[in-house]
Design an enzyme around this catalytic site. Structure first.
Site, PDB file in Angstrom:
ATOM      1  N   LYS A 103       1.558  -3.384   6.587  1.00 15.47           N
ATOM      2  CA  LYS A 103       2.021  -3.545   5.200  1.00 15.47           C
ATOM      3  C   LYS A 103       3.543  -3.359   5.125  1.00 15.47           C
ATOM      4  CE  LYS A 103      -1.798  -4.614   3.243  1.00 15.47           C
ATOM      5  NZ  LYS A 103      -1.982  -5.895   2.543  1.00 15.47           N
TER       6      LYS A 103
ATOM      7  N   TYR B 153      -2.553  -0.091  10.237  1.00 18.20           N
ATOM      8  CA  TYR B 153      -2.742  -0.738   8.931  1.00 18.20           C
ATOM      9  C   TYR B 153      -1.474  -0.590   8.087  1.00 18.20           C
ATOM     10  CZ  TYR B 153      -3.805  -0.952   3.990  1.00 18.20           C
ATOM     11  OH  TYR B 153      -3.736  -1.220   2.641  1.00 18.20           O
TER      12      TYR B 153
ATOM     13  N   SER C 131       0.826  -1.210   0.000  1.00 18.03           N
ATOM     14  CA  SER C 131       0.000   0.000   0.000  1.00 18.03           C
ATOM     15  C   SER C 131       0.857   1.255   0.000  1.00 18.03           C
ATOM     16  CB  SER C 131      -0.850  -0.018   1.271  1.00 18.03           C
ATOM     17  OG  SER C 131      -1.408   1.243   1.504  1.00 18.03           O
TER      18      SER C 131
END
Ligand code: UFG
Length: 343
Positions: free
Chosen positions: A154, A150, A126
């Site tokens: 990643k 989040y 991402s």
């Protein structure tokens, strides 16, 4: 060369579109999904669009026995790993679930691949790994500085993939850092249908447009951007899916971990996106400005040069197409894949 590809999270938004592209190009696809944020209806629609069935396994990647059974049943040439939790705001509220699902799932998958001799992986990363940076556009050598759980999951997954490649030099891994995928398949048969209230801006807007939600909360209008709202590099989901198909063809170019941005190279603010979507709908989108969302950054825009130089690949669909296709899906499926509203 046709390949047999295991797609984790294949019922999800990007996963389902990627399955269609792979099947269209002659690959065999096996889907594993736990339907935590997706629906079996997406896989049915993929099969309808592709005109052929695909094996579907309902399983959580952290269930090693289930994963082993899948690898034992199929001769897998490559894995595309989408399955993960993906909402910034939610990750601030349930960080441990994010670390468990995203990192735990990736480790379990790598172990299963290793045990079953599968050496080729495309990983769903991402743009959020870049975090808050005064610099746009962002290229792959810019430092990662994730600002929320989040994004950290990643970034950690990219690092653990790098370490795995160092230990197992026969691995070929491509991490694709997508910017903000929106839109839908132009058929209107598959699109974004999150469970519960959407976390991301476009599906929220689309549910406002069909009357399932009252108004869009705009998270902050005091960012240092031209109109004060957050700027993102929105990319059509079919371009993202096509990027995976092309990545698969390039897995054998090199061993080890390679990282590529997938973006358009231009940004739009929340208000600009809303104006474009309203014009696709033919009606204004009611909205209200709220406080900034914790964990958000002002602007993220891709330098899309590396992937173009490496593979001669670039996006072909603009913001108008993204909005028109997203609206087409939502209009045809006002309650998503289910017959009754989930919110
Ligand atoms: N936003 C709103 N209202 C909302 C939701 C979002 O104003 O209801 C704003 C955000 O503040 C941000 C922009 O819209 O400025 C985009 O937000 P999203 O939640 O749609 O997406 P993010 O930029 O937070 O990106 C996250 C992940 C990406 C992923 C993307 C889509 O960081 O990796 O979601 O899933 F690609």
């Amino acid at each position: 060369m046709p390949q047999t590809v295991l797609v984790t999270g294949g019922a999800g938004f990007i996963g389902s579109h990627t399955c269609v592209e792979l099947l269209k190009h002659g690959h065999e696809v096996i889907v594993v999904d736990n339907f935590s944020n997706s629906s079996p209806g997406a896989v049915e629609a993929v099969q309808k669009l592709a005109g052929r069935p695909l094996p579907l396994h309902e399983a959580d990647l952290r269930d090693r026995a289930a994963l082993d059974a899948i690898f034992a049943e199929h001769e897998i040439d490559a894995v595309i790993h989408f399955a993960a939790k993906k909402a910034v705001g939610e990750s601030m509220k349930i960080p441990l679930e994010y670390f468990d699902t995203n990192i735990g799932g990736t480790i379990a998958l790598l172990r299963a691949m290793n045990d079953h001799g599968v050496r080729r992986l495309v990983f769903s990363s991402s743009c959020s790994v870049y975090g808050e940076t005064p610099k746009v556009p962002l290229n792959e050598d810019d430092p990662a500085a994730p600002t929320n759980p989040y994004a950290r999951t990643k970034h950690i997954c990219e690092q653990l993939l790098g370490d795995a490649c160092a230990r197992y030099p026969e691995l070929s891994v491509i991490a694709l850092r997508y910017f903000n995928p929106i839109g839908a398949h132009p058929s209107g048969e598959i699109g974004e249908d999150p469970n519960g209230v959407p976390n991301n801006v476009l599906p929220y807007m689309a549910q406002v447009a069909v009357g399932r939600l009252a108004e869009l909360p705009v998270f902050g209008d005091d960012y240092p951007t031209p109109d004060g709202t957050g700027v993102r590099d929105y990319i059509h989901v079919v371009d993202v899916a096509d990027g995976h198909r092309v990545a698969l063809d390039h897995l054998d170019d090199e061993r080890g971990l390679r990282v590529f941005n997938l973006g358009t190279g231009s940004g739009a603010s929340v208000l600009e996106l809303m104006a474009e979507f309203a014009s696709a709908v033919g009606a204004p989108i009611p909205y209200r400005v709220e406080a900034r969302r914790p964990g958000d950054v002002p602007a993220l825009i891709a330098d899309a040069g590396r992937v173009e130089r490496a593979w001669g690949w670039r996006t072909t669909r603009d913001l108008a197409a993204m909005c028109a296709d997203a609206w087409h899906f939502q209009r045809l499926h006002p309650t998503g894949y289910s017959a009754s509203p989930t919110v």
